[in-house]
Design an enzyme around this catalytic site. Sequence first.
Site, PDB file in Angstrom:
ATOM      1  N   GLU A  51       0.808  -1.226   0.000  1.00  0.00           N
ATOM      2  CA  GLU A  51       0.000   0.000   0.000  1.00  0.00           C
ATOM      3  C   GLU A  51       0.838   1.271   0.000  1.00  0.00           C
ATOM      4  O   GLU A  51       0.455   2.262  -0.620  1.00  0.00           O
ATOM      5  CB  GLU A  51      -0.902   0.051   1.248  1.00  0.00           C
ATOM      6  N   ASP A  52       1.958   1.263   0.710  1.00  0.00           N
ATOM      7  CA  ASP A  52       2.635   2.522   1.022  1.00  0.00           C
ATOM      8  C   ASP A  52       4.054   2.677   0.483  1.00  0.00           C
ATOM      9  O   ASP A  52       4.742   3.633   0.839  1.00  0.00           O
ATOM     10  CB  ASP A  52       2.671   2.703   2.547  1.00  0.00           C
TER      11      ASP A  52
END
Length: 182
Positions: A59-60
């Site tokens: 996600e990051d």
Amino acid sequence: MDIKEKARLFAIEAHMDQRRKADKVKPMIVHPLNVGDILKEYGFDDNVIAAGYLHDVVEDTQYELSNILELFGDDVASLVDSASESDKSMSWEDRKKETIDRIRNLDIRHKAIVCADKISNLEDLRILFETKGESFDAFNRGFEDQKWYYTEIYNSLIYNQDSDFKMFEKLGITEGFERTSY
């Protein structure tokens, strides 16, 4: 080097120089390490703990699920995938509804990562609010929306599971905040 240590070191490198959204002073890596430690505390296997360390990588960071699959195998990749939002371009509401629906029928190993993630997030929020007097105004959504999300996550996690499982109890207690507490 065992898979837990390999995952821990990979997560540290992947999240280098990132900061927490809610607390810009706190390094991002503190959260994934906490998630892995929570999973270890509840006796989960090495792959689940490794996935806890890696749960925010897709996600990051620049890494993709294919990188996790290549480096850590099918099981860890599946565990990380189940804890990752599928499409960050969707609206907040649609992403959260999709997450709530997706985790409802997962097995306990997959649900544990989501549960540990939410426990860690809520503990961080509690500390932030107690020490700095922050409010939910610092987030994309206010208190009521956050309360809805965490309540529905909890309901999806305990669906078809033993709601007396200690980890779920901890999330239930942590999740049971009152507006006046923050």
